[in-house]
Design a protein around this motif. Structure first.
Motif, PDB file in Angstrom:
ATOM      1  N   ASN A  70       9.378  -3.665 -28.772  1.00 50.80           N
ATOM      2  CA  ASN A  70       8.560  -4.687 -28.096  1.00 50.80           C
ATOM      3  C   ASN A  70       7.534  -3.986 -27.210  1.00 50.80           C
ATOM      4  N   GLN A  71       6.379  -3.661 -27.814  1.00 51.28           N
ATOM      5  CA  GLN A  71       5.352  -2.930 -27.081  1.00 51.28           C
ATOM      6  C   GLN A  71       4.812  -3.721 -25.892  1.00 51.28           C
ATOM      7  N   PRO A  72       4.542  -5.013 -26.012  1.00 49.14           N
ATOM      8  CA  PRO A  72       4.040  -5.773 -24.854  1.00 49.14           C
ATOM      9  C   PRO A  72       5.012  -5.744 -23.671  1.00 49.14           C
ATOM     10  N   ALA A  73       6.327  -5.792 -23.947  1.00 47.90           N
ATOM     11  CA  ALA A  73       7.306  -5.759 -22.862  1.00 47.90           C
ATOM     12  C   ALA A  73       7.295  -4.411 -22.153  1.00 47.90           C
ATOM     13  N   ARG A  74       7.064  -3.342 -22.896  1.00 51.87           N
ATOM     14  CA  ARG A  74       6.969  -2.018 -22.282  1.00 51.87           C
ATOM     15  C   ARG A  74       5.734  -1.919 -21.375  1.00 51.87           C
ATOM     16  N   ILE A  75       4.636  -2.480 -21.867  1.00 49.48           N
ATOM     17  CA  ILE A  75       3.407  -2.462 -21.050  1.00 49.48           C
ATOM     18  C   ILE A  75       3.646  -3.263 -19.765  1.00 49.48           C
ATOM     19  N   LEU A  76       4.332  -4.414 -19.894  1.00 47.42           N
ATOM     20  CA  LEU A  76       4.645  -5.228 -18.718  1.00 47.42           C
ATOM     21  C   LEU A  76       5.498  -4.445 -17.725  1.00 47.42           C
ATOM     22  N   THR A  77       6.442  -3.651 -18.238  1.00 48.01           N
ATOM     23  CA  THR A  77       7.303  -2.843 -17.367  1.00 48.01           C
ATOM     24  C   THR A  77       6.482  -1.828 -16.576  1.00 48.01           C
ATOM     25  N   VAL A  78       5.506  -1.209 -17.263  1.00 45.66           N
ATOM     26  CA  VAL A  78       4.636  -0.245 -16.573  1.00 45.66           C
ATOM     27  C   VAL A  78       3.843  -0.934 -15.469  1.00 45.66           C
ATOM     28  N   VAL A  79       3.301  -2.112 -15.784  1.00 45.39           N
ATOM     29  CA  VAL A  79       2.496  -2.855 -14.795  1.00 45.39           C
ATOM     30  C   VAL A  79       3.365  -3.251 -13.598  1.00 45.39           C
ATOM     31  N   ILE A  80       4.580  -3.750 -13.870  1.00 47.44           N
ATOM     32  CA  ILE A  80       5.487  -4.147 -12.779  1.00 47.44           C
ATOM     33  C   ILE A  80       5.852  -2.943 -11.924  1.00 47.44           C
ATOM     34  N   GLY A  81       6.093  -1.796 -12.593  1.00 51.40           N
ATOM     35  CA  GLY A  81       6.440  -0.582 -11.847  1.00 51.40           C
ATOM     36  C   GLY A  81       5.335  -0.170 -10.888  1.00 51.40           C
ATOM     37  N   ILE A  82       4.081  -0.219 -11.370  1.00 50.43           N
ATOM     38  CA  ILE A  82       2.942   0.171 -10.521  1.00 50.43           C
ATOM     39  C   ILE A  82       2.779  -0.809  -9.365  1.00 50.43           C
ATOM     40  N   LEU A  83       2.785  -2.112  -9.700  1.00 49.60           N
ATOM     41  CA  LEU A  83       2.616  -3.130  -8.656  1.00 49.60           C
ATOM     42  C   LEU A  83       3.764  -3.088  -7.647  1.00 49.60           C
ATOM     43  N   GLY A  84       4.979  -2.946  -8.158  1.00 51.11           N
ATOM     44  CA  GLY A  84       6.150  -2.951  -7.277  1.00 51.11           C
ATOM     45  C   GLY A  84       6.184  -1.752  -6.348  1.00 51.11           C
ATOM     46  N   ALA A  85       5.883  -0.556  -6.885  1.00 48.67           N
ATOM     47  CA  ALA A  85       5.906   0.653  -6.053  1.00 48.67           C
ATOM     48  C   ALA A  85       4.859   0.559  -4.944  1.00 48.67           C
ATOM     49  N   GLY A  86       3.656   0.099  -5.306  1.00 45.25           N
ATOM     50  CA  GLY A  86       2.605  -0.052  -4.302  1.00 45.25           C
ATOM     51  C   GLY A  86       2.963  -1.084  -3.259  1.00 45.25           C
ATOM     52  N   ASN A  87       3.561  -2.197  -3.731  1.00 41.94           N
ATOM     53  CA  ASN A  87       3.933  -3.268  -2.808  1.00 41.94           C
ATOM     54  C   ASN A  87       5.028  -2.828  -1.842  1.00 41.94           C
ATOM     55  N   LEU A  88       6.050  -2.118  -2.347  1.00 40.92           N
ATOM     56  CA  LEU A  88       7.130  -1.640  -1.482  1.00 40.92           C
ATOM     57  C   LEU A  88       6.621  -0.626  -0.465  1.00 40.92           C
ATOM     58  N   SER A  89       5.718   0.254  -0.900  1.00 37.08           N
ATOM     59  CA  SER A  89       5.143   1.235   0.009  1.00 37.08           C
ATOM     60  C   SER A  89       4.394   0.541   1.150  1.00 37.08           C
ATOM     61  N   MET A  90       3.633  -0.480   0.804  1.00 41.68           N
ATOM     62  CA  MET A  90       2.903  -1.248   1.814  1.00 41.68           C
ATOM     63  C   MET A  90       3.865  -1.965   2.758  1.00 41.68           C
ATOM     64  N   LEU A  91       4.920  -2.551   2.181  1.00 39.73           N
ATOM     65  CA  LEU A  91       5.878  -3.306   2.986  1.00 39.73           C
ATOM     66  C   LEU A  91       6.574  -2.405   4.003  1.00 39.73           C
ATOM     67  N   PHE A  92       7.043  -1.250   3.550  1.00 36.65           N
ATOM     68  CA  PHE A  92       7.740  -0.331   4.457  1.00 36.65           C
ATOM     69  C   PHE A  92       6.801   0.180   5.552  1.00 36.65           C
ATOM     70  N   SER A  93       5.552   0.434   5.201  1.00 38.87           N
ATOM     71  CA  SER A  93       4.578   0.913   6.187  1.00 38.87           C
ATOM     72  C   SER A  93       4.317  -0.145   7.250  1.00 38.87           C
ATOM     73  N   VAL A  94       4.146  -1.387   6.817  1.00 37.15           N
ATOM     74  CA  VAL A  94       3.881  -2.475   7.763  1.00 37.15           C
ATOM     75  C   VAL A  94       5.086  -2.723   8.672  1.00 37.15           C
ATOM     76  N   VAL A  95       6.290  -2.670   8.091  1.00 36.38           N
ATOM     77  CA  VAL A  95       7.503  -2.872   8.890  1.00 36.38           C
ATOM     78  C   VAL A  95       7.633  -1.777   9.955  1.00 36.38           C
ATOM     79  N   THR A  96       7.344  -0.531   9.560  1.00 38.46           N
ATOM     80  CA  THR A  96       7.424   0.582  10.520  1.00 38.46           C
ATOM     81  C   THR A  96       6.440   0.398  11.661  1.00 38.46           C
ATOM     82  N   VAL A  97       5.201   0.051  11.318  1.00 37.62           N
ATOM     83  CA  VAL A  97       4.183  -0.163  12.349  1.00 37.62           C
ATOM     84  C   VAL A  97       4.568  -1.346  13.242  1.00 37.62           C
TER      85      VAL A  97
END
Length: 347
Positions: A70-97
């Protein structure tokens, strides 16, 4: 040293925190719905959500959704990974500040201090922590008496706190009812009104006497013309630094050995002071000889009777009664020994 927090900046930080949390929820919704659509509903909603969660959290558990063909599902996983990692990084930074800017540690420290103040009994409230206030604090500490300092200068209080970890204080206007109540005036033995402003000291006297009429209030008065106003406001004792300083200078000239003796007494490692110890109400009248008031930690100097008369160097047959005041040269330990002797005799 406490930092000044800009309310606008704090509001902006919390808005960023809100945006980061909403974005995290949207990523999970996007991933859950995406897996459900791309797998033609072969997996449950929870399986799709779980797959999204482990991808965002980078937990690394095995895939529960088969994406081998399922190639589309793999592409979706990559997109979720990028969005999720960026979002978590932002969340932790904001919480720390947010934690740093809102001074969480300072808030917890104030809560602990308020609890410690509520446990005090028979303490003193020191209103004004300038040069005079700090000298009073040193004397209270030297004689093992508890106190709570109140001042509007946060830097001054925090500076003293850094050098004295057990220091208890409140930041605020001591003429405010709420501040004196927070300092537990109900259980306080006395109030010092020693700011550098006579009008402020006058208001502190009025407020303290209104909240607890029987509390003893000692006020500082810069201008001698304001002494009578302080007295009418209810101050039990009024001290003018200029007048007291003048008397001290005169005494240093005409009675230098007495002044030297008093100075040496204050500098002594035993912290000797001329102390007063009240005879409790339940005390059964007894001659001094029955109390066995002898110790290396104190010397009994005089007794003040209820009618105001003084008995200096009283003999062993002198009768001690409730309401009398014992005057002794004593260390903090010696003062407590006299107090215990009177309490034991009253029991």
């Amino acid at each position: 040293m406490a930092a000044t927090v800009n309310p606008t900046q704090v509001g902006y930080i919390f808005r960023l925190l809100y945006v980061a949390l909403v974005a995290l929820v949207l990523v999970h919704l996007f991933g859950t719905i995406g897996y459900m659509v791309l797998t033609d509903g072969k997996y449950s909603w929870f399986d799709c959500f779980y797959m999204t969660f482990i991808t965002v959290a980078t937990i690394g558990f095995g895939e529960i959704i088969d994406m081998s063909s399922n190639q589309p599902a793999r592409i979706l996983t990559v997109v979720i990974g990028i969005l999720g990692a960026g979002n978590l990084s932002m969340l932790f930074s904001v919480v720390t500040v947010a934690l740093l800017e809102t001074d969480l540690n300072g808030t917890l420290q104030r809560k602990r201090m308020e609890k410690a103040i509520k446990k005090l009994k028979g303490h003193y409230i020191l209103c004004g922590f300038g040069r005079v206030g700090r000298n009073i604090a040193h004397e209270l500490e030297a004689t093992h008496r508890h106190y709570v300092a109140v001042d509007e200068d946060t830097l001054r209080l925090n500076d003293y706190k850094e050098r004295n970890p057990g220091f208890l204080y409140l930041h605020g206007d001591a003429s405010d009812d709420d501040v004196l109540l927070a300092a537990d005036i109900a259980d306080a033995k006395g109030v010092f009104a020693v700011t550098g402003d006579d009008s402020r000291n006058l208001m502190i006297v009025l407020t303290a006497k209104q909240l607890k009429p029987e509390v003893r209030v000692v006020a500082r008065c810069q201008e001698t013309r304001n002494i009578e106003k302080m007295r009418k406001a209810g101050a039990d004792a009024i001290v003018s630094p200029d007048f007291t300083g003048g008397m001290r200078i005169a005494s240093a000239m005409i009675r230098p050995h007495v002044v030297s003796f008093l100075d040496e007494m204050l500098k002594s490692e035993k912290n000797l002071r001329v102390e007063e110890v009240p005879v409790p109400a339940g005390f059964i009248p007894k001659p001094i000889s029955a109390l066995q008031l002898r110790s290396a930690n104190y010397v009994l100097l005089a007794v003040r009777e209820r009618n105001g008369e003084w008995q200096f160097n009283p003999d062993e047959d002198f009768l001690i009664k409730p309401g009398f005041m014992l005057i002794a040269m004593a260390s903090p330990v010696g003062r407590m020994e006299i107090e215990r002797s009177l309490i034991d005799a009253a029991a």
